[in-house]
Design a protein around this motif. Sequence first.
Motif, PDB file in Angstrom:
ATOM      1  N   GLN B 334      -3.695   5.255 -12.362  1.00  0.00           N
ATOM      2  CA  GLN B 334      -2.667   6.243 -12.019  1.00  0.00           C
ATOM      3  C   GLN B 334      -1.397   5.579 -11.476  1.00  0.00           C
ATOM      4  O   GLN B 334      -1.373   4.392 -11.198  1.00  0.00           O
ATOM      5  CB  GLN B 334      -3.216   7.245 -11.001  1.00  0.00           C
ATOM      6  N   VAL B 335      -0.355   6.387 -11.338  1.00  0.00           N
ATOM      7  CA  VAL B 335       0.944   5.907 -10.858  1.00  0.00           C
ATOM      8  C   VAL B 335       1.305   6.683  -9.605  1.00  0.00           C
ATOM      9  O   VAL B 335       1.073   7.890  -9.533  1.00  0.00           O
ATOM     10  CB  VAL B 335       2.033   6.114 -11.928  1.00  0.00           C
ATOM     11  N   ILE B 336       1.868   5.980  -8.626  1.00  0.00           N
ATOM     12  CA  ILE B 336       2.234   6.635  -7.370  1.00  0.00           C
ATOM     13  C   ILE B 336       3.710   6.409  -7.074  1.00  0.00           C
ATOM     14  O   ILE B 336       4.214   5.282  -7.165  1.00  0.00           O
ATOM     15  CB  ILE B 336       1.333   6.127  -6.229  1.00  0.00           C
ATOM     16  N   SER B 337       4.377   7.507  -6.761  1.00  0.00           N
ATOM     17  CA  SER B 337       5.807   7.435  -6.436  1.00  0.00           C
ATOM     18  C   SER B 337       6.017   7.895  -5.004  1.00  0.00           C
ATOM     19  O   SER B 337       5.079   8.363  -4.346  1.00  0.00           O
ATOM     20  CB  SER B 337       6.613   8.329  -7.378  1.00  0.00           C
ATOM     21  N   THR B 338       7.250   7.778  -4.547  1.00  0.00           N
ATOM     22  CA  THR B 338       7.599   8.356  -3.264  1.00  0.00           C
ATOM     23  C   THR B 338       7.352   9.864  -3.340  1.00  0.00           C
ATOM     24  O   THR B 338       7.264  10.430  -4.434  1.00  0.00           O
ATOM     25  CB  THR B 338       9.089   8.103  -2.970  1.00  0.00           C
ATOM     26  N   ALA B 339       7.256  10.524  -2.196  1.00  0.00           N
ATOM     27  CA  ALA B 339       6.944  11.956  -2.170  1.00  0.00           C
ATOM     28  C   ALA B 339       8.047  12.736  -2.880  1.00  0.00           C
ATOM     29  O   ALA B 339       9.220  12.615  -2.549  1.00  0.00           O
ATOM     30  CB  ALA B 339       6.798  12.430  -0.732  1.00  0.00           C
ATOM     31  N   MET B 340       7.648  13.512  -3.912  1.00  0.00           N
ATOM     32  CA  MET B 340       8.626  14.315  -4.640  1.00  0.00           C
ATOM     33  C   MET B 340       8.020  15.625  -5.122  1.00  0.00           C
ATOM     34  O   MET B 340       8.508  16.238  -6.071  1.00  0.00           O
ATOM     35  CB  MET B 340       9.208  13.511  -5.825  1.00  0.00           C
ATOM     36  N   SER B 341       6.939  16.063  -4.468  1.00  0.00           N
ATOM     37  CA  SER B 341       6.280  17.287  -4.924  1.00  0.00           C
ATOM     38  C   SER B 341       5.417  17.899  -3.833  1.00  0.00           C
ATOM     39  O   SER B 341       5.127  17.255  -2.824  1.00  0.00           O
ATOM     40  CB  SER B 341       5.411  16.978  -6.144  1.00  0.00           C
ATOM     41  N   GLN B 342       5.014  19.131  -4.068  1.00  0.00           N
ATOM     42  CA  GLN B 342       4.094  19.837  -3.176  1.00  0.00           C
ATOM     43  C   GLN B 342       3.166  20.707  -4.018  1.00  0.00           C
ATOM     44  O   GLN B 342       3.341  20.802  -5.235  1.00  0.00           O
ATOM     45  CB  GLN B 342       4.874  20.718  -2.191  1.00  0.00           C
ATOM     46  N   GLY B 343       2.217  21.352  -3.336  1.00  0.00           N
ATOM     47  CA  GLY B 343       1.288  22.214  -4.042  1.00  0.00           C
ATOM     48  C   GLY B 343       2.033  23.217  -4.921  1.00  0.00           C
ATOM     49  O   GLY B 343       3.000  23.817  -4.479  1.00  0.00           O
ATOM     50  N   GLY B 344       1.580  23.374  -6.173  1.00  0.00           N
ATOM     51  CA  GLY B 344       2.259  24.262  -7.117  1.00  0.00           C
ATOM     52  C   GLY B 344       3.111  23.499  -8.115  1.00  0.00           C
ATOM     53  O   GLY B 344       3.472  24.029  -9.161  1.00  0.00           O
ATOM     54  N   ASP B 345       3.440  22.242  -7.792  1.00  0.00           N
ATOM     55  CA  ASP B 345       4.210  21.413  -8.729  1.00  0.00           C
ATOM     56  C   ASP B 345       3.304  20.743  -9.761  1.00  0.00           C
ATOM     57  O   ASP B 345       3.791  20.106 -10.701  1.00  0.00           O
ATOM     58  CB  ASP B 345       4.992  20.332  -7.972  1.00  0.00           C
ATOM     59  N   SER B 346       2.005  20.864  -9.578  1.00  0.00           N
ATOM     60  CA  SER B 346       1.048  20.262 -10.496  1.00  0.00           C
ATOM     61  C   SER B 346       1.321  20.680 -11.930  1.00  0.00           C
ATOM     62  O   SER B 346       1.494  21.862 -12.213  1.00  0.00           O
ATOM     63  CB  SER B 346      -0.371  20.696 -10.137  1.00  0.00           C
ATOM     64  N   GLY B 347       1.304  19.685 -12.808  1.00  0.00           N
ATOM     65  CA  GLY B 347       1.550  19.972 -14.211  1.00  0.00           C
ATOM     66  C   GLY B 347       2.966  19.616 -14.621  1.00  0.00           C
ATOM     67  O   GLY B 347       3.280  19.583 -15.810  1.00  0.00           O
ATOM     68  N   SER B 348       3.826  19.329 -13.644  1.00  0.00           N
ATOM     69  CA  SER B 348       5.211  18.959 -13.964  1.00  0.00           C
ATOM     70  C   SER B 348       5.238  17.662 -14.766  1.00  0.00           C
ATOM     71  O   SER B 348       4.475  16.741 -14.498  1.00  0.00           O
ATOM     72  CB  SER B 348       6.022  18.722 -12.687  1.00  0.00           C
ATOM     73  N   LEU B 349       6.161  17.612 -15.710  1.00  0.00           N
ATOM     74  CA  LEU B 349       6.370  16.380 -16.443  1.00  0.00           C
ATOM     75  C   LEU B 349       7.250  15.473 -15.591  1.00  0.00           C
ATOM     76  O   LEU B 349       8.286  15.904 -15.081  1.00  0.00           O
ATOM     77  CB  LEU B 349       7.052  16.670 -17.782  1.00  0.00           C
ATOM     78  N   ILE B 350       6.832  14.212 -15.420  1.00  0.00           N
ATOM     79  CA  ILE B 350       7.663  13.223 -14.726  1.00  0.00           C
ATOM     80  C   ILE B 350       8.534  12.562 -15.790  1.00  0.00           C
ATOM     81  O   ILE B 350       8.033  12.088 -16.815  1.00  0.00           O
ATOM     82  CB  ILE B 350       6.779  12.166 -14.029  1.00  0.00           C
ATOM     83  N   VAL B 351       9.837  12.549 -15.536  1.00  0.00           N
ATOM     84  CA  VAL B 351      10.805  12.068 -16.525  1.00  0.00           C
ATOM     85  C   VAL B 351      11.643  10.962 -15.890  1.00  0.00           C
ATOM     86  O   VAL B 351      11.994  11.061 -14.714  1.00  0.00           O
ATOM     87  CB  VAL B 351      11.706  13.248 -16.955  1.00  0.00           C
ATOM     88  N   ASP B 352      11.956   9.923 -16.647  1.00  0.00           N
ATOM     89  CA  ASP B 352      12.751   8.857 -16.043  1.00  0.00           C
ATOM     90  C   ASP B 352      14.193   9.336 -15.893  1.00  0.00           C
ATOM     91  O   ASP B 352      14.711  10.089 -16.722  1.00  0.00           O
ATOM     92  CB  ASP B 352      12.629   7.552 -16.841  1.00  0.00           C
ATOM     93  N   SER B 353      14.830   8.890 -14.808  1.00  0.00           N
ATOM     94  CA  SER B 353      16.133   9.445 -14.431  1.00  0.00           C
ATOM     95  C   SER B 353      17.276   8.960 -15.307  1.00  0.00           C
ATOM     96  O   SER B 353      18.332   9.557 -15.327  1.00  0.00           O
ATOM     97  CB  SER B 353      16.443   9.102 -12.972  1.00  0.00           C
ATOM     98  N   VAL B 354      17.075   7.874 -16.035  1.00  0.00           N
ATOM     99  CA  VAL B 354      18.171   7.293 -16.801  1.00  0.00           C
ATOM    100  C   VAL B 354      18.207   7.819 -18.232  1.00  0.00           C
ATOM    101  O   VAL B 354      19.245   8.246 -18.731  1.00  0.00           O
ATOM    102  CB  VAL B 354      18.061   5.753 -16.801  1.00  0.00           C
ATOM    103  N   GLU B 355      17.056   7.793 -18.902  1.00  0.00           N
ATOM    104  CA  GLU B 355      17.037   8.115 -20.339  1.00  0.00           C
ATOM    105  C   GLU B 355      16.379   9.445 -20.680  1.00  0.00           C
ATOM    106  O   GLU B 355      16.271   9.796 -21.844  1.00  0.00           O
ATOM    107  CB  GLU B 355      16.303   7.004 -21.102  1.00  0.00           C
ATOM    108  N   ASN B 356      15.922  10.181 -19.637  1.00  0.00           N
ATOM    109  CA  ASN B 356      15.255  11.459 -19.896  1.00  0.00           C
ATOM    110  C   ASN B 356      14.024  11.318 -20.787  1.00  0.00           C
ATOM    111  O   ASN B 356      13.796  12.125 -21.685  1.00  0.00           O
ATOM    112  CB  ASN B 356      16.234  12.459 -20.522  1.00  0.00           C
ATOM    113  N   ARG B 357      13.258  10.280 -20.542  1.00  0.00           N
ATOM    114  CA  ARG B 357      12.021  10.104 -21.310  1.00  0.00           C
ATOM    115  C   ARG B 357      10.830  10.468 -20.436  1.00  0.00           C
ATOM    116  O   ARG B 357      10.836  10.219 -19.228  1.00  0.00           O
ATOM    117  CB  ARG B 357      11.870   8.646 -21.750  1.00  0.00           C
TER     118      ARG B 357
END
Lengths: 90, 386
Positions: B334-357
């Motif tokens: 798995q991949v771990i990032s700084t905190a950027m979500s809470q309960g209910g955000d599950s299922g969100s697509l994580i997209v890179d900030s530069v190229e929208n991939r």
Amino acid sequence: MSQDAIQAQIERVSAVQQKYADQLMRIPGVVGVAVGFATKAGAPTQEVALIIMVQQKMPETQIIDTKMVLPHTLDGVRVDVQETGLLTSF
Amino acid sequence: MATDPQPIMQAQAMQAQANHEDQLLNKNNVVGVAVGFKESHGVVTEELAVIVLVQAKVPLAALSAQDVIPKEIDGLKTDVVEVGYLRAQQTPRERFRPVIPSGVSIGHYKITAGTLGTLVKDKRTGDVLVLSNNHVLANSNDALIGDAITQPGPMDGGGNPADVIAKLERFVRLRFTDDTDNNPPPVNPPLVNPPPTTPDPNATGCNILGILIAITNFIASLLGSTNRVATIPTPQTTDASVSAPTAVTVSAQAIPTNTVDAALARPVDVAMFADEIRQIGVVNATKAPALGMQVRKYGRTTELTTGQINLLNATVDIAYSTMNGQKTARFTGQVISTAMSQGGDSGSLIVDSVENRAVGLLFGGSQLATIFTPIDTVLNALDITL
């Protein structure tokens, strides 16, 4: 550091991680192990390290059983303990 | 101090606006009229003007005479400002009709609410499907294929059948740590305490027995005999010479691991879904996660947020609240990032900030971290493409 050098370090640390993951995950309070940059005073360094995620970070001096103190290195790889809290599904 | 002329000017400008408002709003492309300072070459001047808000700026030559906005109205300059299509700001927790974008509230009819990640294509059939987590679309395994999926999710008012927008298509089963033996209390692995030996540095992949014994020894050495670990039973009686049965016992207790928390739903009507994520847009390429990468997501609870990838290849234990109580599932890779979500955000697509991939599929975290699965792992596990 070049991307290739970082990639090589990541692979080396991943191998050590794989070797010790199960053992480390059985230590109470450990919620995960991973590969990342070691941090110094909260700021990331350029050194790739084996990261042990814990529910709550404790000063080593407060850990009564010295055997519960997490290692500083494993097979020559730097170990960094980072607090993530309890991880839950969102 | 000189009298401030501005209130008088402002009143004049508003009068001019009132005189011509209806006429301006009738023009094609105009979405609003207001009073403000005129802008010249991107710089705000001190000159009051009638501001005409348009959906898109169009070259004069392309406009019919009746749609051209006059340079002046009642002696006041006009200024044309592009604002796009204006509409009431909807939160992602609302009901979206007739068009459902990604990033909004969704859920299996028995859960609370999660996030509609993105639209994907079935590799075999080419059918368009909806991607989110197992614990969002499949109620953490406690679901049947064909079960109703609502938008918004039940917690946000989504009802069955009024708000059903998809049916559960397929999911990757979650393997919970405690599932081997229906909900037993947490069991600690049996520990052997053989005479101290040094782990064999030459142990290789084929010497599974040796590794298991080495691991067990290591654990035994970790779990000393002080108060701190006194609650953990440490049987001292196992005879290390009986190595074969011991090894079998240990391996039978191995904790099952997961690589994804993911599921697919089949739209009731594909035409209702817009293939873009709110405030992020169309995402149709992937990118492998990397340390330091800046990422963002749009989700049901915290909406648009950004973060940075800090950890890769993570093995983590994740707590799940299920209808059968709290369970734990172990994930690898798995991949771990700084905190950027809470309960209910599950299922969100994580997209890179530069190229929208697309970089990953969010499924958990804490106050200090957000966890997601690399996108390639998700696509492979479900046999889909973006």
